[in-house]
Scaffold this motif. Structure first.
Motif, PDB file in Angstrom:
ATOM      1  N   VAL A 342      39.431  33.063  25.611  1.00 58.77           N
ATOM      2  CA  VAL A 342      41.008  33.401  25.776  1.00 58.77           C
ATOM      3  C   VAL A 342      41.262  34.356  27.285  1.00 58.77           C
ATOM      4  N   ALA A 343      40.108  35.221  27.279  1.00 58.53           N
ATOM      5  CA  ALA A 343      40.457  35.679  28.617  1.00 58.53           C
ATOM      6  C   ALA A 343      40.053  35.202  29.780  1.00 58.53           C
ATOM      7  N   ALA A 344      38.792  34.725  30.238  1.00 55.91           N
ATOM      8  CA  ALA A 344      38.404  33.456  30.929  1.00 55.91           C
ATOM      9  C   ALA A 344      39.271  32.578  31.252  1.00 55.91           C
ATOM     10  N   ILE A 345      40.232  32.532  30.483  1.00 56.24           N
ATOM     11  CA  ILE A 345      41.157  30.956  30.831  1.00 56.24           C
ATOM     12  C   ILE A 345      42.480  31.610  31.297  1.00 56.24           C
ATOM     13  N   ALA A 346      42.920  32.921  31.149  1.00 50.73           N
ATOM     14  CA  ALA A 346      43.740  33.544  30.748  1.00 50.73           C
ATOM     15  C   ALA A 346      43.469  33.993  32.935  1.00 50.73           C
ATOM     16  N   ALA A 347      43.116  35.539  33.102  1.00 52.28           N
ATOM     17  CA  ALA A 347      42.307  35.152  34.268  1.00 52.28           C
ATOM     18  C   ALA A 347      41.575  35.290  34.724  1.00 52.28           C
ATOM     19  N   GLY A 348      41.092  34.324  34.668  1.00 48.92           N
ATOM     20  CA  GLY A 348      40.187  32.834  35.297  1.00 48.92           C
ATOM     21  C   GLY A 348      40.266  32.105  36.544  1.00 48.92           C
ATOM     22  N   ILE A 349      40.580  31.144  34.753  1.00 49.80           N
ATOM     23  CA  ILE A 349      41.253  29.588  34.885  1.00 49.80           C
ATOM     24  C   ILE A 349      42.742  29.975  36.072  1.00 49.80           C
ATOM     25  N   MET A 350      43.633  30.841  34.964  1.00 56.01           N
ATOM     26  CA  MET A 350      45.286  30.749  35.182  1.00 56.01           C
ATOM     27  C   MET A 350      45.447  32.119  36.707  1.00 56.01           C
ATOM     28  N   GLY A 351      43.928  33.100  36.860  1.00 52.98           N
ATOM     29  CA  GLY A 351      44.102  33.494  37.936  1.00 52.98           C
ATOM     30  C   GLY A 351      45.464  35.021  37.810  1.00 52.98           C
ATOM     31  N   ILE A 352      45.277  35.484  36.411  1.00 53.79           N
ATOM     32  CA  ILE A 352      46.683  36.037  36.062  1.00 53.79           C
ATOM     33  C   ILE A 352      46.085  37.861  36.150  1.00 53.79           C
ATOM     34  N   GLU A 353      46.765  38.572  36.924  1.00 52.21           N
ATOM     35  CA  GLU A 353      46.593  39.983  36.866  1.00 52.21           C
ATOM     36  C   GLU A 353      47.120  40.741  36.959  1.00 52.21           C
ATOM     37  N   PRO A 354      47.711  41.337  35.769  1.00 51.08           N
ATOM     38  CA  PRO A 354      48.985  42.174  36.054  1.00 51.08           C
ATOM     39  C   PRO A 354      48.539  43.499  36.444  1.00 51.08           C
TER      40      PRO A 354
END
Length: 458
Positions: A342-354
């Motif tokens: 889940v983390a890899a898809i959100a922060a990785g593929i989608m590149g999300i960094e709050p």
């Protein structure tokens, strides 16, 4: 208690990736509990132990946040913070059960217990990371968290640093009370420290510095930023094996270094994951080694997609996500696998960094070649939610539903002069990552409830 768990949704043009996400979401949520003596928690240990341990929680935390488990994250991290004790040389309890007790397999007494020395540092940096996602100022100002932070960077280090080099070491060879690494396998009983200990300590110093910058304490910000840099310089200068063009993995009590190989080469991923390596050429060389890592341990495998995304190896990261979600993978049911996916898809593929310290959300498009579009909805950020859609690594759409204004920084891994923002040309800004990757970006202030689109031509 208000829960927002499980609202996040994901869709993309790759059916295997989409199925992998929903398997991971369902598996991770199956490990979530409320109503036990310990409070709100999720399993972060071997399945069936009904417990959570420090390393696993630190690594689960972002995936758990994406799944809306911010209440659970904070409760578990707070339990570790409250567990710190002088009688255990300022260690906490490595593993805590649903009954709010130290796990009996890891704790006998304050003189005999299991503890991996990177743990305090990992919990500290995880608390800062979750502040960046949540904007929950308890991570900055709450008394029990601050006692833990201050004790970790002072008393904890002094208690375990026997040779006064500023880094904790194992006191008794082979002892489980103070293992100088997350690597727990046989053959390194005489090791004083591993590279992962230095890596996580440096990142903890960065986090401690950032916490005090939020408080306006410039002295501690500058002091611990300098300490983090000194650790990275020490590692770069003393731990580099020039003959073999790679970093050593362990320092032994006789002063010798060793590069672990074979089934222990996975330990080399932690300096990359925690950002210890500064030199571009050495980063790329270390990445070449990790690319060949084919670990039989899912614990190590679960870090690999995040490492590959950190250094923009999108295809390798994507391939490892598919490995982790493959039904044939042994021990796929280990909780860490699902949370890491889940983390890899959100922060990785989608590149999300709050970045709550700046009121900003950064995004970087990182779709693999086979994925043309991907969209993630209801992502918990800053106490509200955002939505991000990526198209071919050249178009990003962002919706702000956090309840307040947000500065959105869309980035693209290319060198372009202009970025189209809702069809209007703006001059792109540029940066360069530690691995040499050039990127272009801009900043867009977005009101609550509004959507914006950023696009590059290449």
């Amino acid at each position: 208690m208000k829960y927002n768990k499980g609202r996040v949704e994901f869709e993309c043009s790759d059916i295997l990736l989409e199925r992998g996400f929903y398997w991971a979401k369902a598996m991770a949520l199956s490990y979530v509990h409320e109503g036990d003596a310990v409070g709100d928690w999720y399993e972060a240990a071997l399945p069936g132990r009904y417990a959570f341990c420090m390393r696993d929680v630190a690594h689960h935390a972002v995936g758990a946040q994406v799944l809306g488990l911010d209440v659970h994250n904070k409760n578990m991290l707070r339990k570790f913070a409250q567990g710190i004790s002088e009688s255990r040389d300022f260690c906490s309890f490595w593993e805590i059960t649903k009954d709010n007790m130290p796990a009996s397999g890891d704790y006998t007494s304050d003189e005999d217990f299991w503890y991996n020395l990177p743990a305090n540092f990992d919990i500290l940096q995880a608390c800062w990371k979750l502040f960046l996602w949540t904007n929950d100022h308890d991570y900055i100002h709450a008394y029990d968290f601050n006692v833990f932070y201050n004790t970790t960077v002072n008393d904890y280090i002094r208690a375990w640093d026997k040779n006064n080099d500023g880094i904790p070491e194992r006191s008794v060879p082979g002892s489980r009370r103070g293992i100088p690494s997350y690597d727990e396998r046989d053959g390194c009983e005489n090791a004083l420290m591993f590279s992962d200990l230095i890596a996580i300590q440096a990142l903890a110093f960065d986090a401690y510095a950032a916490i005090h910058r939020m408080k306006g304490n410039d002295y501690l910000f500058e002091r611990y930023t300098k300490k983090a840099l000194e650790l990275r310089e020490y590692y770069d200068q003393k731990w580099w094996d020039n003959a073999n063009q790679r970093f050593y993995s362990a320092l032994f009590s006789d002063g010798s270094f060793n590069s672990l190989s074979g089934d222990q080469q996975e330990s080399g991923l932690f300096p990359l994951y925690y950002g210890l390596i500064m030199d571009e050429a050495k980063i790329n060389r270390q990445m070449d080694i990790i690319k060949d890592c084919n670990s039989e341990y899912v614990e190590y495998m679960s870090y690999l997609p995040e490492v590959f995304y950190k250094y923009d190896l999108n295809e390798e990261a994507y391939a490892h996500i598919l490995k982790l979600t493959d039904p044939k993978l042994k021990r796929r049911e280990y909780p860490e696998v699902a949370y890491a996916v889940v983390a890899a898809i959100a922060a990785g593929i989608m590149g999300i960094e709050p970045c709550a310290d700046m009121g900003m959300v950064k995004t970087t498009a990182r779709l693999p070649e086979s994925v043309k579009t991907a969209r993630m909805d209801n992502i918990p950020v800053f106490g509200g939610e955002i939505c991000v859609e990526q198209t071919g690594n050249r178009i990003t759409t962002f919706t702000n539903c956090t309840g307040d204004r947000v500065l959105w920084q869309p980035a693209f891994n290319c060198d372009t002069a202009e970025i189209l923002v809702d069809g209007r040309k703006v001059v792109a800004k540029h940066g360069k990552k530690q691995n040499g990757q050039v990127f272009s970006y801009t900043g867009i202030e977005l009101k609550n409830g509004y959507t914006a689109r950023a696009e590059v031509s290449t």
